[in-house]
Design a protein around this motif. Structure first.
Motif, PDB file in Angstrom:
ATOM      1  N   HIS A  88      38.977  42.233  50.644  1.00 49.39           N
ATOM      2  CA  HIS A  88      39.264  42.964  49.415  1.00 49.39           C
ATOM      3  C   HIS A  88      37.987  43.220  48.622  1.00 49.39           C
ATOM      4  CE1 HIS A  88      40.466  43.629  45.234  1.00 49.39           C
ATOM      5  NE2 HIS A  88      41.606  44.093  45.715  1.00 49.39           N
ATOM      6  N   ARG A  89      37.149  42.214  48.511  1.00 47.96           N
ATOM      7  CA  ARG A  89      35.931  42.354  47.699  1.00 47.96           C
ATOM      8  C   ARG A  89      34.993  43.404  48.280  1.00 47.96           C
ATOM      9  NH1 ARG A  89      33.681  38.857  43.936  1.00 47.96           N
ATOM     10  NH2 ARG A  89      31.477  39.214  43.502  1.00 47.96           N
ATOM     11  N   THR A  90      34.902  43.460  49.606  1.00 46.78           N
ATOM     12  CA  THR A  90      33.938  44.360  50.236  1.00 46.78           C
ATOM     13  C   THR A  90      34.501  45.751  50.523  1.00 46.78           C
ATOM     14  OG1 THR A  90      34.535  43.470  52.416  1.00 46.78           O
ATOM     15  CG2 THR A  90      32.656  42.482  51.298  1.00 46.78           C
ATOM     16  N   LEU A  91      35.820  45.876  50.700  1.00 44.31           N
ATOM     17  CA  LEU A  91      36.385  47.159  51.110  1.00 44.31           C
ATOM     18  C   LEU A  91      37.466  47.667  50.154  1.00 44.31           C
ATOM     19  CD1 LEU A  91      36.685  46.522  54.965  1.00 44.31           C
ATOM     20  CD2 LEU A  91      34.972  47.925  53.799  1.00 44.31           C
ATOM     21  N   ILE A  92      38.557  46.922  50.058  1.00 46.01           N
ATOM     22  CA  ILE A  92      39.741  47.432  49.367  1.00 46.01           C
ATOM     23  C   ILE A  92      39.512  47.585  47.876  1.00 46.01           C
ATOM     24  CG2 ILE A  92      42.179  46.948  48.875  1.00 46.01           C
ATOM     25  CD1 ILE A  92      42.370  45.664  51.603  1.00 46.01           C
ATOM     26  N   ARG A 184      48.144  29.634  34.721  1.00 47.55           N
ATOM     27  CA  ARG A 184      47.362  30.711  34.104  1.00 47.55           C
ATOM     28  C   ARG A 184      47.056  31.814  35.118  1.00 47.55           C
ATOM     29  NH1 ARG A 184      44.444  31.062  29.458  1.00 47.55           N
ATOM     30  NH2 ARG A 184      42.701  32.545  29.431  1.00 47.55           N
ATOM     31  N   ILE A 185      46.799  31.418  36.362  1.00 42.31           N
ATOM     32  CA  ILE A 185      46.550  32.417  37.409  1.00 42.31           C
ATOM     33  C   ILE A 185      47.776  33.301  37.585  1.00 42.31           C
ATOM     34  CG2 ILE A 185      46.143  32.730  39.881  1.00 42.31           C
ATOM     35  CD1 ILE A 185      44.448  30.214  39.841  1.00 42.31           C
ATOM     36  N   GLY A 186      48.957  32.655  37.616  1.00 38.44           N
ATOM     37  CA  GLY A 186      50.186  33.419  37.768  1.00 38.44           C
ATOM     38  C   GLY A 186      50.412  34.388  36.630  1.00 38.44           C
ATOM     39  N   LYS A 187      50.103  33.968  35.418  1.00 34.90           N
ATOM     40  CA  LYS A 187      50.254  34.854  34.264  1.00 34.90           C
ATOM     41  C   LYS A 187      49.324  36.062  34.371  1.00 34.90           C
ATOM     42  CE  LYS A 187      51.771  31.260  31.021  1.00 34.90           C
ATOM     43  NZ  LYS A 187      51.444  30.500  29.781  1.00 34.90           N
ATOM     44  N   SER A 188      48.106  35.824  34.852  1.00 36.24           N
ATOM     45  CA  SER A 188      47.175  36.945  35.008  1.00 36.24           C
ATOM     46  C   SER A 188      47.653  37.910  36.094  1.00 36.24           C
ATOM     47  CB  SER A 188      45.774  36.432  35.334  1.00 36.24           C
ATOM     48  OG  SER A 188      45.728  35.826  36.609  1.00 36.24           O
ATOM     49  N   LEU A 189      48.249  37.365  37.150  1.00 36.02           N
ATOM     50  CA  LEU A 189      48.783  38.222  38.210  1.00 36.02           C
ATOM     51  C   LEU A 189      49.941  39.064  37.685  1.00 36.02           C
ATOM     52  CD1 LEU A 189      48.815  35.813  41.304  1.00 36.02           C
ATOM     53  CD2 LEU A 189      47.145  37.586  40.758  1.00 36.02           C
ATOM     54  N   ARG A 190      50.822  38.450  36.919  1.00 39.27           N
ATOM     55  CA  ARG A 190      51.963  39.191  36.375  1.00 39.27           C
ATOM     56  C   ARG A 190      51.513  40.238  35.364  1.00 39.27           C
ATOM     57  NH1 ARG A 190      55.305  35.507  33.560  1.00 39.27           N
ATOM     58  NH2 ARG A 190      53.906  33.757  33.920  1.00 39.27           N
ATOM     59  N   HIS A 210      43.605  41.153  41.371  1.00 34.90           N
ATOM     60  CA  HIS A 210      43.971  41.829  42.615  1.00 34.90           C
ATOM     61  C   HIS A 210      43.395  41.102  43.830  1.00 34.90           C
ATOM     62  CE1 HIS A 210      45.008  46.038  40.774  1.00 34.90           C
ATOM     63  NE2 HIS A 210      45.736  45.046  40.293  1.00 34.90           N
ATOM     64  N   ARG A 211      42.158  40.651  43.729  1.00 32.35           N
ATOM     65  CA  ARG A 211      41.568  39.901  44.847  1.00 32.35           C
ATOM     66  C   ARG A 211      42.353  38.621  45.101  1.00 32.35           C
ATOM     67  NH1 ARG A 211      36.621  41.665  42.568  1.00 32.35           N
ATOM     68  NH2 ARG A 211      36.339  39.711  41.426  1.00 32.35           N
ATOM     69  N   THR A 212      42.745  37.957  44.027  1.00 29.67           N
ATOM     70  CA  THR A 212      43.523  36.720  44.171  1.00 29.67           C
ATOM     71  C   THR A 212      44.864  36.999  44.828  1.00 29.67           C
ATOM     72  OG1 THR A 212      42.472  35.802  42.197  1.00 29.67           O
ATOM     73  CG2 THR A 212      44.519  34.772  42.933  1.00 29.67           C
ATOM     74  N   ALA A 213      45.529  38.082  44.395  1.00 29.20           N
ATOM     75  CA  ALA A 213      46.820  38.441  44.977  1.00 29.20           C
ATOM     76  C   ALA A 213      46.679  38.785  46.451  1.00 29.20           C
ATOM     77  CB  ALA A 213      47.429  39.616  44.212  1.00 29.20           C
ATOM     78  N   PHE A 214      45.639  39.519  46.790  1.00 26.71           N
ATOM     79  CA  PHE A 214      45.429  39.896  48.192  1.00 26.71           C
ATOM     80  C   PHE A 214      45.151  38.661  49.039  1.00 26.71           C
ATOM     81  CE2 PHE A 214      43.348  41.770  51.864  1.00 26.71           C
ATOM     82  CZ  PHE A 214      44.098  42.915  52.072  1.00 26.71           C
ATOM     83  N   ALA A 215      44.337  37.759  48.521  1.00 31.96           N
ATOM     84  CA  ALA A 215      44.036  36.525  49.257  1.00 31.96           C
ATOM     85  C   ALA A 215      45.294  35.676  49.443  1.00 31.96           C
ATOM     86  CB  ALA A 215      42.960  35.731  48.521  1.00 31.96           C
ATOM     87  N   LEU A 216      46.070  35.507  48.372  1.00 31.96           N
ATOM     88  CA  LEU A 216      47.308  34.739  48.479  1.00 31.96           C
ATOM     89  C   LEU A 216      48.273  35.380  49.468  1.00 31.96           C
ATOM     90  CD1 LEU A 216      48.061  33.766  44.763  1.00 31.96           C
ATOM     91  CD2 LEU A 216      47.582  32.192  46.649  1.00 31.96           C
ATOM     92  N   GLY A 217      48.399  36.696  49.413  1.00 29.98           N
ATOM     93  CA  GLY A 217      49.300  37.384  50.333  1.00 29.98           C
ATOM     94  C   GLY A 217      48.901  37.191  51.783  1.00 29.98           C
TER      95      GLY A 217
END
Length: 311
Positions: A88-92, A184-190, A210-217
């Motif tokens: 995600h960091r390098t492409l998406i 807090r991470i979840g709140k930022s994602l929402r 977005h990077r966190t969501a992509f990594a978690l997914g």
């Protein structure tokens, strides 16, 4: 009746893994609004990561053939999460998040082409690196079962590996729900999912969310893929077999709903196994999409989706 309850039990067991698989994709789409064609191939990498962690990284020696596969599967999640974060960091990130305002079609055209290209690279790269020979994460539990009953002269047999797969899926799903709703991470994602512009004004780094969501997914889907690998052999193109099922589960559950994605995957697993009572195995996918179209016809927003009122 015995066959019915046996198929029902099998559907629940495999459906929980399908549900976890759909949750990974649902998290990415719900937060980022990116259609990720490469998601099945990240699952494939998770399968191989679990396989090599088990066979070549000493997990088998440390934990044995019974517990070792599940330890390797859980370790594959963080490995693919780091890889997904890097991708995600390098492409998406260049075609999503706050940069989409300057792109035609809000970046959706570029996202489709980019994720399709990543999918092709992962598939063919996997073929070069891993070869075309089928692999599997075998455990003695895969060929043994627990017997429930007899009840009224009926017994139900639960495959031990699939039963543990279901338990792991439910635990991971519970932990993810707690992460999304209580941290807090979840709140930022929402916040990034609901209104990226307002989230930015409130000091939330939307691109980081977005990077966190992509990594978690990616990590969650890798775990689901590893769980599938305890019962099914896999190869570098296995992602193609499941990515359509993932999207069907996400749409069935309701776009943007994590819980909905899980129940969508669960429904697909139930339909797949129950269809074997009346249809040959080759028509399982046909039964899945027949039921999918029927449900969407009567409830187009999915199980947990909300109808959008147009004015």
């Amino acid at each position: 009746m015995e066959g019915f309850f046996q198929a029902l039990a099998a559907g629940l067991l495999i459906g929980a893994v399908y549900g976890l698989m759909c949750v990974g994709l649902g998290l990415i789409f719900g937060v980022m609004r990116v259609i990720n064609f490469a998601h099945g191939d990240f699952m494939m990498l998770g399968m191989y990561a679990a396989f090599y962690l088990f066979t070549a990284a000493g997990v088998q020696t440390l934990f044995g053939n019974t517990v070792g596969p599940f330890v390797a599967i859980l370790l594959a999640g963080p490995v693919l999460a780091v890889f997904g974060y890097f991708v995600h960091r390098t492409l998406i990130s260049h075609v999503s998040g706050t940069r989409t305002a300057s792109l035609e079609g809000e970046g959706h055209y570029a996202q489709l082409i980019l994720t399709l290209g990543i999918a092709l690279i992962l598939q063919n790269g996997g073929l070069i690196v891993f070869g075309s020979v089928l692999a599997s994460i075998r455990t003695p539990l895969s060929s043994s079962a627990w017997e429930l009953g007899p009840f009224f002269d009926m017994s139900i047999f639960l495959n031990k590996a699939r039963s543990i797969d279901m338990i792991v899926s439910l635990v991971v799903m519970t932990l993810l729900s707690l992460l999304i709703t209580r941290t807090r991470i979840g709140k930022s994602l929402r916040a990034a999912a609901d209104n990226p512009t307002a989230a930015t004004y409130m000091g939330i780094d939307v691109d980081r969310a977005h990077r966190t969501a992509f990594a978690l997914g990616c990590g969650i889907t890798a775990i689901a893929g590893g769980l599938l690998a305890t019962n099914y052999p896999f190869h570098p193109f296995v992602g193609l077999e499941y990515v359509i099922v993932m999207y069907a589960g996400v749409v069935l559950g309701g776009m943007g709903s994590i819980i909905g994605a899980f129940w969508g995957g669960m429904t697909i697993g139930l339909v797949q196994q129950m269809s074997t009572l009346i249809l040959p195995t080759q028509l399982q996918n046909a039964a899945i999409f027949a039921v999918f179209l029927l449900i969407i016809f009567f409830r187009p927003q999915g199980f947990f989706g909300r109808m959008v009122e147009r004015t």
